[in-house]
Every structure is written in structure tokens, then in C-alpha cells.
Design an enzyme around this catalytic site. Sequence first.
Site, PDB file in Angstrom:
ATOM      1  N   GLY A  38      38.930  34.516  41.680  1.00 37.49           N
ATOM      2  CA  GLY A  38      39.244  34.292  40.343  1.00 37.49           C
ATOM      3  C   GLY A  38      39.858  33.034  39.715  1.00 37.49           C
ATOM      4  CD  GLN A  82      44.051  29.213  38.418  1.00 38.40           C
ATOM      5  OE1 GLN A  82      43.125  30.216  38.055  1.00 38.40           O
ATOM      6  NE2 GLN A  82      44.522  29.089  39.783  1.00 38.40           N
ATOM      7  CB  CYS A 135      47.857  31.910  42.837  1.00 34.97           C
ATOM      8  SG  CYS A 135      47.165  30.989  41.280  1.00 34.97           S
ATOM      9  CG  LEU A 136      41.941  29.652  43.866  1.00 33.19           C
ATOM     10  CD1 LEU A 136      40.632  29.373  43.241  1.00 33.19           C
ATOM     11  CD2 LEU A 136      41.872  29.526  45.462  1.00 33.19           C
ATOM     12  CG  HIS A 153      46.279  36.300  39.671  1.00 30.44           C
ATOM     13  ND1 HIS A 153      46.963  36.251  40.842  1.00 30.44           N
ATOM     14  CD2 HIS A 153      45.780  35.053  39.299  1.00 30.44           C
ATOM     15  CE1 HIS A 153      47.316  34.954  41.124  1.00 30.44           C
ATOM     16  NE2 HIS A 153      46.538  34.268  40.268  1.00 30.44           N
ATOM     17  CD  GLU A 154      42.050  34.624  37.909  1.00 33.44           C
ATOM     18  OE1 GLU A 154      42.501  33.460  37.078  1.00 33.44           O
ATOM     19  OE2 GLU A 154      42.335  34.593  39.083  1.00 33.44           O
ATOM     20  CG  HIS A 191      46.283  31.905  36.068  1.00 39.45           C
ATOM     21  ND1 HIS A 191      47.280  31.163  36.428  1.00 39.45           N
ATOM     22  CD2 HIS A 191      45.941  32.417  37.347  1.00 39.45           C
ATOM     23  CE1 HIS A 191      47.074  30.918  37.587  1.00 39.45           C
ATOM     24  NE2 HIS A 191      46.477  31.974  38.195  1.00 39.45           N
TER      25      HIS A 191
HETATM   26 CO    CO Z   1      45.793  32.147  40.133  1.00 43.73          CO
END
Ligand code: CO
Length: 188
Positions: A48, A53, A95-96, A137-138, A141
Site C-alpha cells: 500500500g 508518502q 511501512c515503505l 494502515h493507509e 497515513h
Molecule cells: Co505505510
Amino acid sequence: MAIRRICKYGEKILEKKTGKVDFDAVKKELPGLLSDMFETMAAVGGAGLAANQVGVDLRLAAISIKREDEPPLNIVIINPEIVERSGSSYEEEGCLSFPGLFAKVRRAAKVKVRALNEKGLPIEINAEGLFARALQHEIDHLDGLVFISRLPLISRLKLKPSLPGLKRRWKKLDESKLVRRPKPGADE
Ligand code: CO
């Protein structure tokens, strides 16, 4: 299409609530942004990616869930809201924006999400498992919340001393410099 640099923990845009999307105002630039987001996720193996991000202040995210013997489940959520949640799940998450960091986070086991899709049409998603986790999670964000803020206090305290060093290392990473992999079925 292009791989974009992913903002890392410590960059202000990750801790700010994103702005609601006016679909008509963004529809021209949307296909380009979304294909870049999916390409970026594919390049780094993410499930995701939220617009903030990649430095874009819009309430939208892309999700790509790997499946066995099937192409990945790719979904775009614009102006998403969680309207129902049930059950509880305590699983490892990454998480990226925190490359290489994984920690167990408590989430609802199932969620119902209302959003617009990439065509601007209203959708309702009922999700469980990894899909439900990715949605939560997204959407966090998009609300300016990073996953480590969801960790139990004891895990947060254990992580704290290593964060400044990790932050310095992460800041230097630039995914947009990754070499693009040829697409399957491409001519060359
Ligand atoms: Co993340």
C-alpha cells in the site's frame, strides 16, 4: 510512468492530515499519479502507498495485495472513511516510509470502507486479513498517523533509541533512482 521517491519518517508531510480530494479538480493528473504510485509499490514490493508518502497532499491511496496464482488485487481509495470495524488482530506490519522496520500492531480484523474509486465512483469495501490491515494502515497515513504511533508503549520505548540513526539512513534513500524492471509482456 515513473518510480517516485518515498517520503521517510521525519518528513513533515507524513504527519499532516491530507486534503480532501475534489475529484473533478484532479482527474487530469490522477491517472499519471496513480500509475506512478503502483509502479513505485511494485518496485519496492509494498502492499500500500498513500499519496502523502510520495509528497502529494491528497486524501487518496493505492493498495496492491499479492495473491496466490492470481494477479495482485489493486485498489484505489479516494477520500476513504472507515465506517465499520470489528474484531481484533495483532500482526507484524511494515511501512515503505520506515524501510526494513517491522513491528506488531493491533488493528481491527475486519473493516468496511467507503471511498471513491479511480473513476470517481462511490465504492464500499468489506475487507479482512491483510487487505483490512492495509486499508487501516493507509487511511492512518492520510490522517497523518504513522504506524509506529500505533505500537504498544513498551515497543515504542524500545524502538526510540534507534530512531535517530535510522532516520538519517532513511533520508538518503531515493527509490526514484531504482532501475525500472521491464514489464512482463513488454516488447523489449
Ligand atoms: Co505505510
